[in-house]
Design a protein around this motif. Sequence first.
Motif, PDB file in Angstrom:
ATOM      1  N   ASN A 252     -48.118 -81.344  32.543  1.00 21.43           N
ATOM      2  CA  ASN A 252     -49.250 -80.531  32.113  1.00 21.43           C
ATOM      3  C   ASN A 252     -50.042 -81.317  31.073  1.00 21.43           C
ATOM      4  N   HIS A 253     -51.326 -80.965  30.942  1.00 24.04           N
ATOM      5  CA  HIS A 253     -52.213 -81.812  30.136  1.00 24.04           C
ATOM      6  C   HIS A 253     -53.198 -80.966  29.347  1.00 24.04           C
ATOM      7  N   ILE A 254     -53.702 -81.588  28.257  1.00 23.91           N
ATOM      8  CA  ILE A 254     -54.795 -81.000  27.484  1.00 23.91           C
ATOM      9  C   ILE A 254     -55.552 -82.148  26.816  1.00 23.91           C
ATOM     10  N   HIS A 255     -56.881 -82.090  26.886  1.00 25.18           N
ATOM     11  CA  HIS A 255     -57.678 -83.103  26.207  1.00 25.18           C
ATOM     12  C   HIS A 255     -57.613 -82.875  24.702  1.00 25.18           C
ATOM     13  N   ALA A 256     -57.612 -83.963  23.922  1.00 29.54           N
ATOM     14  CA  ALA A 256     -57.458 -83.851  22.470  1.00 29.54           C
ATOM     15  C   ALA A 256     -58.575 -83.036  21.837  1.00 29.54           C
ATOM     16  N   ASP A 257     -59.806 -83.132  22.349  1.00 32.55           N
ATOM     17  CA  ASP A 257     -60.905 -82.325  21.801  1.00 32.55           C
ATOM     18  C   ASP A 257     -60.681 -80.843  22.072  1.00 32.55           C
ATOM     19  N   ARG A 342     -63.591 -77.630  27.429  1.00 32.10           N
ATOM     20  CA  ARG A 342     -64.592 -78.644  27.762  1.00 32.10           C
ATOM     21  C   ARG A 342     -64.186 -79.385  29.031  1.00 32.10           C
ATOM     22  N   TYR A 343     -62.890 -79.631  29.177  1.00 30.27           N
ATOM     23  CA  TYR A 343     -62.350 -80.277  30.367  1.00 30.27           C
ATOM     24  C   TYR A 343     -61.285 -79.356  30.968  1.00 30.27           C
ATOM     25  N   PRO A 344     -61.666 -78.452  31.861  1.00 30.54           N
ATOM     26  CA  PRO A 344     -60.693 -77.517  32.443  1.00 30.54           C
ATOM     27  C   PRO A 344     -59.543 -78.205  33.169  1.00 30.54           C
ATOM     28  N   ASP A 345     -59.788 -79.396  33.731  1.00 30.83           N
ATOM     29  CA  ASP A 345     -58.679 -80.171  34.293  1.00 30.83           C
ATOM     30  C   ASP A 345     -58.995 -81.654  34.109  1.00 30.83           C
TER      31      ASP A 345
END
Length: 364
Positions: A252-257, A342-345
């Motif tokens: 699973n992932h998440i952008h730092a912003d 901001r980046y859903p995926d």
Amino acid sequence: MQSAPGGYNSCTMNATRTLRRPRVLIVGCGDVGTRCVERLRHRAHIFALTSHAGRRAELRAAGATPLVGDLDVRRSLARVAGLAPTVLHLAPPPKTGDDDTRTRALLATLTAPRVRAAAHAHLAAHTPLGRQRRLRAAWTPHKTARTRIVPDGPQRARRLHAPPRIVYASTSGVYGDCGGALIDETRPVAPGNARAKRRVSAERQLRRAAVRGGVSTSIARIPGIYAANRLPLARLERRTPALIDAEDVYTNHIHADDLAAILLRMATHGRPSRVIHASDDSTLKMGEYFDRVADAFELARAPRVSRIEAERQLEPMMLSFMRESRRLANERLKRELKVRLRYPDVDDFFRTVRAQRLQRKGQD
């Protein structure tokens, strides 16, 4: 110097506005913490606790007031007591043991002013004035007057009585291996390694402190963090292998912003003692993620090997991430916090990367 109406000059007015800003303490101000500072710097007075004195200029330039203190040395934390009503706890646990002694030290420091305030109130009600003064003088550390950052006054007194609100950056690793199942925040924790056990220790300490009324807390369980400066490019260049698809694990992932935005949203809108999955909508296996990175940067994709071969070739730390598979549901993030990513995926991010690369090529 030109004075403002009422006899105040511009410096005085700026200082007054600064003092009136809400105060936020960031404990562990690394990459994500710095992104929080960037979002807050024009609307809050930010203090950043760091154990590295050499980072003071960097933090000051980013817009934070640096404080040097070490979570492994509790006496070095005295200046953060009662300093800010909002605390972003982004510091990792120690590297050994099953207990997070750093969170224990931080909690002891943050809750100490409320204990002293309650004791002072008891003194005021039951002790003659002269004896109150002598006892308070005995209670006050010898160097407090020289190290005090926040002046005494009604606002500081109110902060001492209000429990600090802590947003804790935990990890999705507290769940251990879930066999690729889609899980929500009600899933029981089952840490599979010492790192995750220390995170569970921190969560439990915060929950117990909240039950006692010492703090209010919200917990973000965070998956793999990525950004332009946090990509496995070196791994791909080294040709480090990934698992074959049949034996690969979901990550699973998440952008730092987006993570910075989530943490700040939790500080203002998070429910008390609530856990939130700070995760995007991606549903990828680890090898698929590496392929996305390689394609976006025009690198060769990672070679694929069986799990048995990986056990022979890879380091234990890297292997530990290949033993846990899970997919994080993020309905709470959207429903309760109303967060719009901001980046859903990750594909949204890599489309941006590719567009920027094409634009640079066109300019060349």
